[in-house]
Motif scaffolding. Structure first.
Motif, PDB file in Angstrom:
ATOM      1  N   SER A 230      44.013  29.955  38.421  1.00  0.00           N
ATOM      2  CA  SER A 230      43.658  31.365  38.267  1.00  0.00           C
ATOM      3  C   SER A 230      44.896  32.233  38.392  1.00  0.00           C
ATOM      4  O   SER A 230      45.065  33.216  37.677  1.00  0.00           O
ATOM      5  N   TYR A 231      45.778  31.838  39.325  1.00  0.00           N
ATOM      6  CA  TYR A 231      46.986  32.629  39.541  1.00  0.00           C
ATOM      7  C   TYR A 231      47.860  32.609  38.290  1.00  0.00           C
ATOM      8  O   TYR A 231      48.300  33.644  37.807  1.00  0.00           O
ATOM      9  N   TYR A 232      48.069  31.404  37.735  1.00  0.00           N
ATOM     10  CA  TYR A 232      48.927  31.322  36.553  1.00  0.00           C
ATOM     11  C   TYR A 232      48.245  31.867  35.305  1.00  0.00           C
ATOM     12  O   TYR A 232      48.915  32.212  34.346  1.00  0.00           O
ATOM     13  N   GLY A 233      46.920  31.951  35.331  1.00  0.00           N
ATOM     14  CA  GLY A 233      46.221  32.524  34.185  1.00  0.00           C
ATOM     15  C   GLY A 233      46.090  34.038  34.298  1.00  0.00           C
ATOM     16  O   GLY A 233      45.375  34.656  33.519  1.00  0.00           O
ATOM     17  N   GLY A 234      46.731  34.633  35.316  1.00  0.00           N
ATOM     18  CA  GLY A 234      46.671  36.081  35.480  1.00  0.00           C
ATOM     19  C   GLY A 234      45.310  36.566  35.939  1.00  0.00           C
ATOM     20  O   GLY A 234      44.979  37.742  35.800  1.00  0.00           O
ATOM     21  N   ARG A 235      44.501  35.652  36.524  1.00  0.00           N
ATOM     22  CA  ARG A 235      43.145  36.053  36.914  1.00  0.00           C
ATOM     23  C   ARG A 235      43.112  36.694  38.301  1.00  0.00           C
ATOM     24  O   ARG A 235      42.102  37.261  38.680  1.00  0.00           O
ATOM     25  N   LEU A 236      44.180  36.575  39.085  1.00  0.00           N
ATOM     26  CA  LEU A 236      44.144  37.149  40.429  1.00  0.00           C
ATOM     27  C   LEU A 236      44.774  38.535  40.432  1.00  0.00           C
ATOM     28  O   LEU A 236      45.674  38.828  41.205  1.00  0.00           O
ATOM     29  N   ASN A 237      44.291  39.402  39.548  1.00  0.00           N
ATOM     30  CA  ASN A 237      44.891  40.734  39.396  1.00  0.00           C
ATOM     31  C   ASN A 237      44.224  41.728  40.332  1.00  0.00           C
ATOM     32  O   ASN A 237      43.587  42.670  39.898  1.00  0.00           O
ATOM     33  N   PHE A 238      44.354  41.499  41.671  1.00  0.00           N
ATOM     34  CA  PHE A 238      43.619  42.359  42.605  1.00  0.00           C
ATOM     35  C   PHE A 238      44.106  43.797  42.602  1.00  0.00           C
ATOM     36  O   PHE A 238      43.332  44.721  42.664  1.00  0.00           O
ATOM     37  N   TRP A 239      45.433  43.991  42.581  1.00  0.00           N
ATOM     38  CA  TRP A 239      45.944  45.339  42.835  1.00  0.00           C
ATOM     39  C   TRP A 239      46.379  45.991  41.540  1.00  0.00           C
ATOM     40  O   TRP A 239      47.400  45.640  40.976  1.00  0.00           O
ATOM     41  N   ASP A 240      45.590  46.937  41.080  1.00  0.00           N
ATOM     42  CA  ASP A 240      45.998  47.695  39.915  1.00  0.00           C
ATOM     43  C   ASP A 240      45.774  49.154  40.283  1.00  0.00           C
ATOM     44  O   ASP A 240      44.666  49.653  40.206  1.00  0.00           O
ATOM     45  N   PHE A 241      46.855  49.822  40.725  1.00  0.00           N
ATOM     46  CA  PHE A 241      46.682  51.181  41.245  1.00  0.00           C
ATOM     47  C   PHE A 241      46.894  52.240  40.178  1.00  0.00           C
ATOM     48  O   PHE A 241      47.234  53.358  40.481  1.00  0.00           O
ATOM     49  N   ASN A 242      46.747  51.867  38.906  1.00  0.00           N
ATOM     50  CA  ASN A 242      46.909  52.820  37.826  1.00  0.00           C
ATOM     51  C   ASN A 242      45.877  53.942  37.984  1.00  0.00           C
ATOM     52  O   ASN A 242      44.677  53.676  37.941  1.00  0.00           O
ATOM     53  N   PRO A 243      46.316  55.202  38.166  1.00  0.00           N
ATOM     54  CA  PRO A 243      45.334  56.266  38.406  1.00  0.00           C
ATOM     55  C   PRO A 243      44.602  56.722  37.146  1.00  0.00           C
ATOM     56  O   PRO A 243      43.730  57.584  37.217  1.00  0.00           O
ATOM     57  N   ASN A 244      44.929  56.174  35.991  1.00  0.00           N
ATOM     58  CA  ASN A 244      44.338  56.612  34.730  1.00  0.00           C
ATOM     59  C   ASN A 244      42.814  56.437  34.727  1.00  0.00           C
ATOM     60  O   ASN A 244      42.324  55.318  34.803  1.00  0.00           O
ATOM     61  N   PRO A 245      42.062  57.536  34.632  1.00  0.00           N
ATOM     62  CA  PRO A 245      40.594  57.414  34.696  1.00  0.00           C
ATOM     63  C   PRO A 245      39.988  56.779  33.457  1.00  0.00           C
ATOM     64  O   PRO A 245      38.794  56.518  33.412  1.00  0.00           O
ATOM     65  N   LEU A 246      40.811  56.542  32.419  1.00  0.00           N
ATOM     66  CA  LEU A 246      40.249  55.970  31.200  1.00  0.00           C
ATOM     67  C   LEU A 246      40.205  54.451  31.259  1.00  0.00           C
ATOM     68  O   LEU A 246      39.504  53.817  30.483  1.00  0.00           O
ATOM     69  N   GLN A 247      40.990  53.865  32.169  1.00  0.00           N
ATOM     70  CA  GLN A 247      41.024  52.406  32.191  1.00  0.00           C
ATOM     71  C   GLN A 247      39.792  51.864  32.909  1.00  0.00           C
ATOM     72  O   GLN A 247      39.412  52.368  33.957  1.00  0.00           O
ATOM     73  N   ARG A 248      39.186  50.811  32.349  1.00  0.00           N
ATOM     74  CA  ARG A 248      37.859  50.399  32.786  1.00  0.00           C
ATOM     75  C   ARG A 248      37.805  50.068  34.278  1.00  0.00           C
ATOM     76  O   ARG A 248      37.033  50.638  35.027  1.00  0.00           O
ATOM     77  N   HIS A 249      38.588  49.101  34.738  1.00  0.00           N
ATOM     78  CA  HIS A 249      38.605  48.739  36.154  1.00  0.00           C
ATOM     79  C   HIS A 249      40.010  48.890  36.717  1.00  0.00           C
ATOM     80  O   HIS A 249      40.908  48.150  36.318  1.00  0.00           O
ATOM     81  N   THR A 250      40.210  49.836  37.630  1.00  0.00           N
ATOM     82  CA  THR A 250      41.437  49.856  38.419  1.00  0.00           C
ATOM     83  C   THR A 250      40.967  50.047  39.850  1.00  0.00           C
ATOM     84  O   THR A 250      39.775  50.264  40.084  1.00  0.00           O
ATOM     85  N   PHE A 251      41.899  49.984  40.794  1.00  0.00           N
ATOM     86  CA  PHE A 251      41.526  50.203  42.191  1.00  0.00           C
ATOM     87  C   PHE A 251      40.745  51.506  42.338  1.00  0.00           C
ATOM     88  O   PHE A 251      39.709  51.561  42.981  1.00  0.00           O
TER      89      PHE A 251
END
Length: 618
Positions: A230-251
């Motif tokens: 999962s780690y190498y497949g980029g699946r452990l993307n827990f922290w995404d602090f992008n404040p953009n309200p248009l992006q579907r899932h961020t913190f």
């Protein structure tokens, strides 16, 4: 469409396990129909006589939160978009805190059956009617969670379809069986049956999830390998602090948007509130919410582990791109048949767990719809009805709504796509309603006019964004799906499944003619729809109330959240005082023989009267 012959199919044992789950649920219904003298009053039927304790109610809240959508959809979501979904753990914590500390104290001390009674007490009966109608439509349609007519159709039909396409499990047999069993125990046993069947169904769901996780860990030789892949497949993307309200899932979208979206379900949705108000004391009611939080976390952890296991096992050969399954929610059943086909009855257990999700969601919505119909649409207008008659009417309503739900499932099979679009649009209704209750509970100066204008404004703007986002779905760079590979597949021609996804989008607008609003306003993350509705309702409501003389009005303290409500958390004695609903028949049951013979009855009565004078409610 049949998957390749190497995959398992359903065996007799699987059907036996599934049938056992339905039978046990039905038996619980029969038991509560006759236990303790049956359902004497509509209050017994709809509220379990306000005598439930915290643990079963907590498990029941967890169960109805978990529909089959959670069992089939969340693992696929993590497979496709990664584990950022875990941030919902924080959201659930905030939601439970808000529900237990803001909404619960007010609803509990008023002792109401339908949350919309509150709107009449605090504002007027027209707002209550607005609330009730919106509820029946919206409960009819909360995407990825709760209850009622329209939505219940999809809740019954969608999992049946996904399971049918992969396992060959009989489609209409499953739909009708679940619908009938559900209606049966709701109609006979009332809220008590709903709660206790939920407790049983949570057990089944955890068992189904665990069997998949344990087997996947064995197949992959240890959990380390799953995490590594999962780690190498980029699946452990827990922290995404992008404040953009248009992006579907961020913190931020998950924590802020998610909190508003789910509070409109936990804090004010009838099917949830009805259950924690049915607890025997306010302490039990709060405990049930906090224990249920542990349940939510456990379910989330299971779903996330399943999603990562899915990725780890299929990282080189994605069954969805290889056309082995026609929709993402078929991935879980596909995995189950793939790794558990040597264990008779295990695929059946998984299907039973998916359907437990359906049953618990549908049953809570049938009971909630019956409660709202009886309390808000029948009792106020037909005052002469006796309690016995009302309890029969409640049963009749349960039966009626159960029938409607099965009908809706049939409709869902014909209008899949249209219905999903309608659902996600109506799901926006939760936001403005939450705003309406927040105005009532938190702002002493909010008045009818402000509340009404706020509700309408919030509703209109929510619908505008909602319909816009349905017509112009956001572009893939907003949703950020992760990479899937089919490099390791040896695809032979006979394996290709030719089924198309039955629920493709209705509106396919070519990208050329997207208006300017489409990539800004309509691309808002779906989690912010509710937030938008709530905030607009509250702001407009406050402004209009102040302009129309809201400060002059005198609002009764018991309709507001007061600091006593908060402080009474720390003194057990006070929060234990039962709320007495005005009811003359209350004290006629003296000689039941259940209380401690060491106290004489006279002493008991004096104590209970004293409580009522010194208590919070005079």
């Amino acid at each position: 469409a049949s998957p390749s012959s190497t995959m398992g199919r359903f065996t007799v044992w699987d059907y036996v396990v599934f049938a056992a789950m339905l039978v046990i649920s039905a038996v619980i219904g029969i038991y509560y129909a006759f236990a303790g003298g049956g359902q004497k009053t509509s209050k017994d039927f709809l509220m379990g006589g306000r005598s439930m304790s915290a643990l079963p109610v907590a498990l029941s809240l967890t169960a109805s939160f978990m529909s089959a959508v959670t069992v089939l959809g969340t693992p696929a979501e993590i497979y496709r978009y990664g584990a950022i979904f875990c941030i919902f753990a924080i959201t659930y914590g905030l939601v439970v805190l808000c529900s237990a500390e803001i909404f619960l104290p007010v609803f509990y001390k008023l002792g109401i059956t339908s949350t919309y009674e509150y709107l009449e007490l605090r504002f007027n009966k027209y707002l209550r009617l607005c609330g009730t109608v919106l509820f029946i439509i919206q409960t009819a349609s909360k995407p990825q969670s709760h209850s009622a007519t329209l939505y219940t159709g999809i809740v019954i039909y969608a999992p049946a379809l996904a399971l049918n396409q992969v396992t060959g499990f009989d489609l209409w047999g499953a739909v009708v069986a679940t619908g009938v069993v559900c209606t049966f125990y709701c109609t006979l046993g009332g809220l008590k049956a709903v709660v206790w069947t939920d407790v049983f169904q949570v057990g089944i769901m955890i068992a189904g999830f665990s069997s998949v996780i344990i087997r996947a860990v064995v197949v992959q030789e240890g959990i380390g390998r799953i995490v590594n892949d999962s780690y190498y497949g980029g699946r452990l993307n827990f922290w995404d602090f992008n404040p953009n309200p248009l992006q579907r899932h961020t913190f931020w979208t998950i924590v802020i948007g998610g909190t508003f979206t789910w509070t409109s379900i936990y804090g004010i949705n009838q099917s949830q509130v009805q259950r924690y108000i049915a607890c025997k004391s306010r302490f039990h009611a709060k405990m049930s919410l906090y224990i249920n939080l542990l349940g939510l976390w456990a379910i989330l952890a299971c779903a996330v582990l399943c999603g990562l296991a899915l990725y780890s096992i299929y990282k080189d050969c994605d069954p969805w791109m290889a056309k082995q399954v026609s929709a993402l929610d078929q991935l879980m059943p596909y995995l189950v048949l793939d790794i558990l086909h040597d264990f008779p009855g295990m695929p059946g257990l998984f299907v039973a767990s998916a359907y437990s999700g359906t049953l618990s969601t549908v049953s809570s919505s049938i009971n909630a719809l019956a409660a709202v119909t009886v309390e808000d649409l029948i009792r106020p207008y037909f005052r002469s009805l006796s309690e016995k008659k009302l309890s029969w009417i409640s049963m009749g309503m349960s039966l009626f709504y159960g029938g409607v739900c099965i009908g809706m499932a049939a409709l869902a099979s014909l209008l899949g796509t249209l219905l999903q679009a309608a659902l996600s649009i109506f799901g926006m209704v939760g936001g403005p309603l939450l705003g309406l209750f927040a105005l009532g509970i938190l702002c002493s100066f909010a008045n009818e006019i402000g509340a009404f204008v706020g509700l309408v404004t919030g509703f209109v703007i929510s619908l505008w964004v909602g319909i816009g986002s349905q017509i112009y779905p956001p572009l893939p760079e907003r949703t950020k799906p992760l990479y899937l590979s089919t490099a390791g597949c040896n695809i032979s021609s006979e394996n290709l499944m030719t089924t198309e996804n039955p629920l493709t989008t209705v509106f396919n607008t070519p990208t050329a003619e997207r208006p300017a609003l489409a990539d800004s306003w309509y691309s808002l993350s779906y989690l912010y729809f509710s937030t938008l509705g709530t905030l607009i309702t509250v702001v407009v409501g406050i402004i209009i109330s102040l302009l129309t003389g809201g400060l002059k009005q005198n609002t009764d303290r018991k309709f507001l959240l007061t600091k006593e409500d908060f402080l009474s958390n720390f003194s057990r004695s006070k929060s234990e005082t039962k709320v007495e609903v005005l009811d003359s028949k209350r004290f006629t049951v003296a000689a039941e023989g259940t209380d401690n013979p060491a106290f004489s009855h006279i002493e008991m009565d004096v104590a209970s009267d004293k409580n009522k004078v010194n208590g919070l409610h005079i």
